[in-house]
Each structure stands twice: as C-alpha cells, then as structure tokens.
Design an enzyme around this catalytic site. Structure first.
Site, PDB file in Angstrom:
ATOM      1  N   ARG A   1      -5.878   2.748   4.508  1.00  0.00           N
ATOM      2  CA  ARG A   1      -4.592   3.140   3.906  1.00  0.00           C
ATOM      3  C   ARG A   1      -4.355   4.660   4.026  1.00  0.00           C
ATOM      4  O   ARG A   1      -3.817   5.284   3.120  1.00  0.00           O
ATOM      5  CB  ARG A   1      -4.515   2.709   2.431  1.00  0.00           C
ATOM      6  CG  ARG A   1      -4.645   1.227   2.200  1.00  0.00           C
ATOM      7  CD  ARG A   1      -3.516   0.434   2.841  1.00  0.00           C
ATOM      8  NE  ARG A   1      -3.725  -0.988   2.634  1.00  0.00           N
ATOM      9  CZ  ARG A   1      -4.400  -1.772   3.461  1.00  0.00           C
ATOM     10  NH1 ARG A   1      -4.919  -1.264   4.574  1.00  0.00           N
ATOM     11  NH2 ARG A   1      -4.544  -3.059   3.215  1.00  0.00           N
TER      12      ARG A   1
ATOM     13  N   SER B   1       1.801  -3.443  -3.624  1.00  0.00           N
ATOM     14  CA  SER B   1       0.493  -3.165  -4.231  1.00  0.00           C
ATOM     15  C   SER B   1       0.478  -1.735  -4.774  1.00  0.00           C
ATOM     16  O   SER B   1       0.667  -0.782  -4.023  1.00  0.00           O
ATOM     17  CB  SER B   1      -0.618  -3.337  -3.196  1.00  0.00           C
ATOM     18  OG  SER B   1      -0.677  -4.668  -2.754  1.00  0.00           O
TER      19      SER B   1
ATOM     20  N   GLU C   1      -1.766   3.499  -4.612  1.00  0.00           N
ATOM     21  CA  GLU C   1      -1.394   3.344  -3.211  1.00  0.00           C
ATOM     22  C   GLU C   1       0.047   3.774  -3.000  1.00  0.00           C
ATOM     23  O   GLU C   1       0.408   4.250  -1.923  1.00  0.00           O
ATOM     24  CB  GLU C   1      -1.584   1.885  -2.780  1.00  0.00           C
ATOM     25  CG  GLU C   1      -1.294   1.618  -1.320  1.00  0.00           C
ATOM     26  CD  GLU C   1      -1.645   0.203  -0.907  1.00  0.00           C
ATOM     27  OE1 GLU C   1      -0.885  -0.384  -0.121  1.00  0.00           O
ATOM     28  OE2 GLU C   1      -2.675  -0.320  -1.368  1.00  0.00           O
TER      29      GLU C   1
END
Length: 336
Positions: free
Chosen positions: A153, A223, A318
């Site tokens: 990520r 998310s 995130e």
C-alpha cells in the site's frame, strides 16, 4: 470556496479554495505555481476532515491504448479512467490478470499511488512504467516499476505527496496466465474443473458486494486501516492468546487482518457521532448521514487505542485524511 462533498466518497461537506483540472502536460506544469495544492483522483480513499486552504488538482487525462505482442499486452491508460471499468474492459478483451482487483473504487492514476491490492494480487505486479510530471521541475518522466519503489500500500508517489502528477499508467499483462486463488475466500474455486478469469472476477464481486457498502448508497472511503505487519515473535505471542487470529505469512513476519482485530474487540457498529464502524465489515468506517471530521478522528483514535491495548499493534490509516493545511500525518496530534 469550492464545495467538496461530491469530490470524496465519504461526503463530508467541506470546501477547498479552488479546483484545477489538468487536461494536458502544460496544464500539469502550471501546478507548481500554486502556493498550496492537493492532487485528487476519484476521492474514494480521501476524507476531508476540515476545509482545505489550497487548490484541489484533478487529472482529467483519459484514454486506453492496447498493443498486443507475442508475449503479452502493453496497455497505456490515462489517469482519469475509472479502475473498475478498466478491469472490466480487460476481461471483455480476454486479457487475464487483473480479475482479482475488480470492483476496487478509484481511478487508474490513483492505483500506483496506493499500490492497490486485493485477494492476493497487487497492481504493481502488472505495472511496467508510470508517466508523471515532476512538479518542481516541470519535467515529464517515465518511471520504471523499480523506480516507483512499490511496497505494501505504498509507493514513491505516496511518500512524496505533491511531488508527482501521474498522467498515464503503462501495464504489461503476459499472455501466460495462472489463476491466483491464494486468498482463502477464493479457495472454493479450486473445486471447479475450469477456473476462468471471469469466474474469479464474479466471485470477487460477489464477496466485495456482500461485505463492503456501496459508497453511492452509504458514504465511505473503503478500507480505513492497513493490515499491520508484525514480527514472527509478535505473531507467536498473539496466536498463543488468540488461536483464531487471522494472519498471512510474509517474507519477514505476518500480516494481521485489521478487520479481525477490530471485530474481535466488539467494535462493529460502534459510533462517534454519525461516523460508525460498518456492521458487516469492521475495516470500513461509514458516514451515516451527517458525520463530521471530528467524528472520524474520534472513532479512528478509539479504534487505534483499543487495538493497541489488546494486541500491542498500532493501526495505521490507509485512507488519506486532509485538514486545513493538507494531509494529516499524525491523527493523534491533529485538533478535533
């Protein structure tokens, strides 16, 4: 002031000083002249906590160009293109490889920034190069996969916010294809005599649709937290106390399922104001109608504190949260 509620999927009513659309390379070169700016894709991974005292920059460069070679397909895609529609297009063209990444919200230009991933696949596996303008110099660059410095990520674009404006992403998808069924939720497809890319995509769509709320119906940013990475020693300590812990082996340790950590603490449905943990997927925070930036910060901090106390792990957001001055890098010290 430019209203932002329709520019991010969490739908908090905030504003920016101005909106600037990039349609050409010359447009991109002008961005460096702004005192303060934020590059925004479809806003599906961004939450505006406060009014932003700067210019929102959006890439409006579109187009898909596909060249078939003996070994695979080379595909050049404009940053504005919608990611899900692009993946659907590849499947319709019988180009197999991106099917595990179907239904992820956002634009193609945002995909390498976050190095989006799902169900055992990360987009960096298929990115050959990224075309971007280095805003400080106005120079156009084509960065190799290695130069993008992808990790979980993460990428050079995420670590250097405001340094690069992505115009195109170039993919190479080999013709040799093997289904990726490594993720437990896809395991039942192993029993099928013939697994196809479309059957994987259909399964992923069914799973995501059953667990994740549609942002058009229930505002959310997907998310909210990253799945944390822990050492082998830390994992062994946790599994002794929590034998049903969900984790995935990595090269140097284990990736814990953040959603499981949150759900195990009974936080599904927990709310701060109108910001709540989704009742079907604990990794997603939703706006029940009138959530404020303060509500988001309060719930984020509550979850972080509870998880750290129980598991010795600090969850890292995130999503990108944006305040008056730009990206919020430390939620614990931001007022609100």
């Amino acid at each position: 002031m430019w209203p932002l509620a329709n520019y991010h999927s969490f739908k908090i009513s905030r504003s920016a000083s101005e909106l600037y659309e990039v349609r050409t390379i010359d447009d991109a070169r002008k961005v460096s002249g702004f005192d303060k700016f934020l590059i925004l894709g479809d806003g599906t991974n961004t939450i505006f906590i406060d009014d932003y005292d700067g210019v929102i920059v959006k890439s409006c460069i579109s187009g898909v160009d596909c060249q078939a070679q003996d070994e695979g397909w080379y595909i050049r895609v404009g940053a504005q293109e919608n990611w899900h529609r692009f993946v659907t297009w590849t499947l319709n063209e019988n180009i197999r490889g991106l099917e595990n990444l179907v239904l992820i919200p956002g634009s193609v230009g945002a995909a390498p920034v976050q190095n989006i991933g799902a169900y055992g696949v990360e987009v960096s596996q298929y990115i050959k190069t990224v075309e971007a303008v280095h805003l400080a110099t106005g120079q156009q660059h084509t960065l190799t996969n290695h130069q993008c410095d992808f990790s979980y990520r993460d990428s050079i674009f995420k670590r250097q916010p405001g340094a690069w404006l992505i115009t195109h992403v170039n993919f190479f998808i080999p013709k040799s294809w093997q289904p990726n069924l490594s993720y437990p939720a896809l395991a039942e497809l192993n029993t099928e005599t013939s697994v196809t890319a479309q059957s994987i995509a259909d399964k992923v769509i069914a799973i995501r649709s059953s667990k994740l709320p549609d942002p058009a119906r229930l505002p959310n940013a997907g998310s909210f937290f990253k799945n944390p990475l822990v050492s082998v020693e830390h994992y062994q300590q946790l599994i002794g106390s929590f034998p049903d812990l969900i984790a995935f082996k990595q090269n140097t340790g284990y990736k814990l399922a953040a959603g499981w950590l949150i759900e195990h603490l009974g936080l599904k449905g927990a709310c701060c104001g109108d910001c709540c943990v989704h009742d079907k997927q604990a990794l997603v925070l939703v706006n029940q109608g009138h959530a404020t930036g303060g509500d988001v910060l309060a719930l984020c901090r509550l979850i972080q504190q509870r998880v750290e106390h129980a598991f010795g792990v600090m969850l890292e957001p995130e999503v990108r949260m944006v305040g008056h001055g730009g990206l919020i890098h430390d939620v614990s010290h931001y007022p609100g």
